[in-house]
Design a protein around this motif. Sequence first.
Motif, PDB file in Angstrom:
ATOM      1  N   LEU A 100       4.018 -14.437  68.497  1.00 40.60           N
ATOM      2  CA  LEU A 100       4.584 -15.766  68.751  1.00 40.60           C
ATOM      3  C   LEU A 100       3.911 -16.889  69.466  1.00 40.60           C
ATOM      4  O   LEU A 100       3.673 -17.733  68.984  1.00 40.60           O
ATOM      5  CB  LEU A 100       5.713 -15.702  69.765  1.00 40.60           C
ATOM      6  CG  LEU A 100       7.318 -15.398  68.941  1.00 40.60           C
ATOM      7  CD1 LEU A 100       8.413 -15.007  69.814  1.00 40.60           C
ATOM      8  CD2 LEU A 100       7.653 -16.423  67.962  1.00 40.60           C
ATOM      9  N   ALA A 101       3.249 -16.306  70.450  1.00 40.54           N
ATOM     10  CA  ALA A 101       2.197 -17.252  71.189  1.00 40.54           C
ATOM     11  C   ALA A 101       1.126 -17.808  70.182  1.00 40.54           C
ATOM     12  O   ALA A 101       0.408 -19.090  70.513  1.00 40.54           O
ATOM     13  CB  ALA A 101       1.869 -16.828  72.680  1.00 40.54           C
ATOM     14  N   LEU A 102       0.748 -16.996  69.491  1.00 43.48           N
ATOM     15  CA  LEU A 102      -0.583 -17.177  68.532  1.00 43.48           C
ATOM     16  C   LEU A 102      -0.264 -18.007  67.299  1.00 43.48           C
ATOM     17  O   LEU A 102      -0.902 -18.643  66.790  1.00 43.48           O
ATOM     18  CB  LEU A 102      -1.170 -15.823  68.160  1.00 43.48           C
ATOM     19  CG  LEU A 102      -1.982 -15.237  69.091  1.00 43.48           C
ATOM     20  CD1 LEU A 102      -2.235 -13.895  68.597  1.00 43.48           C
ATOM     21  CD2 LEU A 102      -2.998 -16.035  69.745  1.00 43.48           C
ATOM     22  N   GLY A 103       1.209 -18.142  67.161  1.00 39.16           N
ATOM     23  CA  GLY A 103       1.610 -19.068  66.164  1.00 39.16           C
ATOM     24  C   GLY A 103       2.359 -18.238  64.819  1.00 39.16           C
ATOM     25  O   GLY A 103       2.331 -18.972  63.775  1.00 39.16           O
ATOM     26  N   ALA A 104       2.659 -16.992  65.126  1.00 36.19           N
ATOM     27  CA  ALA A 104       3.293 -16.203  63.788  1.00 36.19           C
ATOM     28  C   ALA A 104       4.421 -16.941  63.778  1.00 36.19           C
ATOM     29  O   ALA A 104       5.341 -17.408  64.397  1.00 36.19           O
ATOM     30  CB  ALA A 104       3.421 -14.840  64.302  1.00 36.19           C
ATOM     31  N   SER A 105       4.876 -17.166  62.225  1.00 33.12           N
ATOM     32  CA  SER A 105       6.223 -17.976  61.834  1.00 33.12           C
ATOM     33  C   SER A 105       7.025 -16.812  61.586  1.00 33.12           C
ATOM     34  O   SER A 105       8.346 -17.517  61.448  1.00 33.12           O
ATOM     35  CB  SER A 105       5.734 -18.353  60.318  1.00 33.12           C
ATOM     36  OG  SER A 105       4.750 -19.461  60.498  1.00 33.12           O
ATOM     37  N   GLY A 106       7.113 -15.627  61.780  1.00 35.12           N
ATOM     38  CA  GLY A 106       8.364 -14.814  61.573  1.00 35.12           C
ATOM     39  C   GLY A 106       8.088 -13.361  61.621  1.00 35.12           C
ATOM     40  O   GLY A 106       6.896 -12.993  61.772  1.00 35.12           O
ATOM     41  N   PHE A 107       9.167 -12.388  61.582  1.00 32.56           N
ATOM     42  CA  PHE A 107       9.032 -11.016  61.911  1.00 32.56           C
ATOM     43  C   PHE A 107       9.929 -10.317  60.798  1.00 32.56           C
ATOM     44  O   PHE A 107      11.001 -10.904  60.400  1.00 32.56           O
ATOM     45  CB  PHE A 107       9.432 -10.735  63.090  1.00 32.56           C
ATOM     46  CG  PHE A 107       8.948 -11.672  64.375  1.00 32.56           C
ATOM     47  CD1 PHE A 107       7.500 -11.418  64.839  1.00 32.56           C
ATOM     48  CD2 PHE A 107       9.504 -12.821  64.756  1.00 32.56           C
ATOM     49  CE1 PHE A 107       7.073 -12.355  65.742  1.00 32.56           C
ATOM     50  CE2 PHE A 107       9.166 -13.512  65.893  1.00 32.56           C
ATOM     51  CZ  PHE A 107       7.873 -13.304  66.071  1.00 32.56           C
ATOM     52  N   LEU A 108       9.556  -9.362  60.476  1.00 32.39           N
ATOM     53  CA  LEU A 108      10.276  -8.460  59.482  1.00 32.39           C
ATOM     54  C   LEU A 108      10.205  -7.125  60.326  1.00 32.39           C
ATOM     55  O   LEU A 108       9.185  -6.444  60.361  1.00 32.39           O
ATOM     56  CB  LEU A 108       9.870  -8.179  57.910  1.00 32.39           C
ATOM     57  CG  LEU A 108      10.896  -7.661  57.370  1.00 32.39           C
ATOM     58  CD1 LEU A 108      12.348  -8.519  56.956  1.00 32.39           C
ATOM     59  CD2 LEU A 108      10.219  -7.761  55.917  1.00 32.39           C
ATOM     60  N   LEU A 109      11.326  -6.330  60.211  1.00 33.26           N
ATOM     61  CA  LEU A 109      11.330  -5.053  60.891  1.00 33.26           C
ATOM     62  C   LEU A 109      10.966  -4.000  59.649  1.00 33.26           C
ATOM     63  O   LEU A 109      11.537  -4.320  58.811  1.00 33.26           O
ATOM     64  CB  LEU A 109      12.832  -4.512  61.485  1.00 33.26           C
ATOM     65  CG  LEU A 109      13.243  -5.530  62.623  1.00 33.26           C
ATOM     66  CD1 LEU A 109      14.553  -5.123  63.181  1.00 33.26           C
ATOM     67  CD2 LEU A 109      12.051  -5.383  63.827  1.00 33.26           C
ATOM     68  N   LYS A 110      10.188  -2.884  60.152  1.00 38.00           N
ATOM     69  CA  LYS A 110       9.795  -2.122  59.107  1.00 38.00           C
ATOM     70  C   LYS A 110      10.912  -1.386  58.511  1.00 38.00           C
ATOM     71  O   LYS A 110      10.584  -0.730  57.229  1.00 38.00           O
ATOM     72  CB  LYS A 110       8.779  -1.089  59.606  1.00 38.00           C
ATOM     73  CG  LYS A 110       7.341  -1.925  59.450  1.00 38.00           C
ATOM     74  CD  LYS A 110       6.136  -0.830  59.866  1.00 38.00           C
ATOM     75  CE  LYS A 110       4.924  -1.753  59.473  1.00 38.00           C
ATOM     76  NZ  LYS A 110       3.815  -0.697  59.776  1.00 38.00           N
ATOM     77  N   ASP A 111      11.921  -1.033  59.252  1.00 34.29           N
ATOM     78  CA  ASP A 111      13.201  -0.329  58.616  1.00 34.29           C
ATOM     79  C   ASP A 111      14.095  -1.278  57.840  1.00 34.29           C
ATOM     80  O   ASP A 111      15.118  -0.716  57.591  1.00 34.29           O
ATOM     81  CB  ASP A 111      13.811   0.473  59.706  1.00 34.29           C
ATOM     82  CG  ASP A 111      14.397  -0.474  60.924  1.00 34.29           C
ATOM     83  OD1 ASP A 111      14.218  -1.704  60.814  1.00 34.29           O
ATOM     84  OD2 ASP A 111      14.928   0.145  61.877  1.00 34.29           O
ATOM     85  N   ALA A 112      13.766  -2.574  57.530  1.00 33.31           N
ATOM     86  CA  ALA A 112      14.654  -3.420  56.981  1.00 33.31           C
ATOM     87  C   ALA A 112      14.688  -3.173  55.429  1.00 33.31           C
ATOM     88  O   ALA A 112      13.784  -2.372  54.850  1.00 33.31           O
ATOM     89  CB  ALA A 112      14.204  -4.806  57.277  1.00 33.31           C
ATOM     90  N   PRO A 113      15.743  -3.493  54.796  1.00 30.43           N
ATOM     91  CA  PRO A 113      16.186  -3.214  53.184  1.00 30.43           C
ATOM     92  C   PRO A 113      14.674  -3.871  52.592  1.00 30.43           C
ATOM     93  O   PRO A 113      14.333  -4.833  53.057  1.00 30.43           O
ATOM     94  CB  PRO A 113      17.309  -3.992  53.123  1.00 30.43           C
ATOM     95  CG  PRO A 113      18.043  -3.808  54.194  1.00 30.43           C
ATOM     96  CD  PRO A 113      16.809  -4.103  55.412  1.00 30.43           C
ATOM     97  N   ALA A 114      14.194  -3.343  51.586  1.00 28.68           N
ATOM     98  CA  ALA A 114      13.070  -3.761  50.805  1.00 28.68           C
ATOM     99  C   ALA A 114      13.319  -5.023  50.504  1.00 28.68           C
ATOM    100  O   ALA A 114      12.182  -5.955  50.381  1.00 28.68           O
ATOM    101  CB  ALA A 114      12.676  -2.706  49.886  1.00 28.68           C
ATOM    102  N   ARG A 115      14.482  -5.233  49.967  1.00 32.06           N
ATOM    103  CA  ARG A 115      14.509  -6.828  49.260  1.00 32.06           C
ATOM    104  C   ARG A 115      14.335  -7.904  50.413  1.00 32.06           C
ATOM    105  O   ARG A 115      14.007  -8.946  50.063  1.00 32.06           O
ATOM    106  CB  ARG A 115      15.922  -6.886  48.761  1.00 32.06           C
ATOM    107  CG  ARG A 115      16.330  -8.151  48.037  1.00 32.06           C
ATOM    108  CD  ARG A 115      15.581  -8.523  46.973  1.00 32.06           C
ATOM    109  NE  ARG A 115      15.825  -9.736  46.353  1.00 32.06           N
ATOM    110  CZ  ARG A 115      15.166  -9.952  45.142  1.00 32.06           C
ATOM    111  NH1 ARG A 115      14.497  -9.364  44.322  1.00 32.06           N
ATOM    112  NH2 ARG A 115      15.351 -11.397  44.611  1.00 32.06           N
ATOM    113  N   ASP A 116      14.569  -7.455  51.677  1.00 30.43           N
ATOM    114  CA  ASP A 116      14.394  -8.612  52.873  1.00 30.43           C
ATOM    115  C   ASP A 116      12.928  -9.128  52.803  1.00 30.43           C
ATOM    116  O   ASP A 116      12.676 -10.362  53.323  1.00 30.43           O
ATOM    117  CB  ASP A 116      14.798  -7.710  54.058  1.00 30.43           C
ATOM    118  CG  ASP A 116      16.204  -7.688  54.281  1.00 30.43           C
ATOM    119  OD1 ASP A 116      16.878  -8.009  53.295  1.00 30.43           O
ATOM    120  OD2 ASP A 116      16.688  -7.134  55.286  1.00 30.43           O
TER     121      ASP A 116
END
Length: 227
Positions: A100-116
């Motif tokens: 976040l501090a470095l400027g990443a725009s978002g996150f996705l959990l690895k166990d989220a549904p593939a379509r996400d």
Amino acid sequence: MGQTIRVVLADDQEMVRDGLGALLSSAPDIELVGEAGDGLQAVEAAARLRPDVVVMDIRMPGMDGLTATGRIIGDQTDPGAPRILILTTFDLDEYVYEALALGASGFLLKDAPARDLIDAVRVVARGEALLAPSVTRRLIADFARRRRYGALRPEAAAALTQRELDVLREVSRGLSNAEIAERLVLSEQTVKTHVGRILAKLGLRDRTQAVVFAYENGLTPPPGGEC
């Protein structure tokens, strides 16, 4: 849909890259332009291919995803820098705070549904919304508690109008433009205009950075136990 989103995928596991790459390529508006097996390859691919989004795993051999994120984003005011979508798990929260501090725009959990993944790439490319609000709000709130810089800096408040401050507070709660419009009794287009002005005045690239700014500067107190 609109313009094609160019993506570089960085993950050290070839099987994971194959699966995620096939999924991304199935979307008509997404083009997988490159892959990387470690952070250094990701940095080189981003410089060479100039993608819109880099999907970045954090734990990779050699240069990790966190270091690579910092290298790729570099000057966060550069409008041409790719947006970074971090792949993470709950046990990597400490890395997420740094991202976040470095400027990443978002996150996705690895166990989220593939379509996400497809939806997440689109969201990050637009820079219009946070990912997985129930997760992201919690991560950002904890980030703020750990890294607070104290009270609101006068120059931060002075740069924004009262209405822009109101909108920023709602953005920091993870609300969409439509939700903010309803809450503040504004049109959605007016909210979108305010958000654009807030980002421009504060030199921020997207809403995720705006949320961090709001928490760090005391505009929005971290919610107690909110998810």
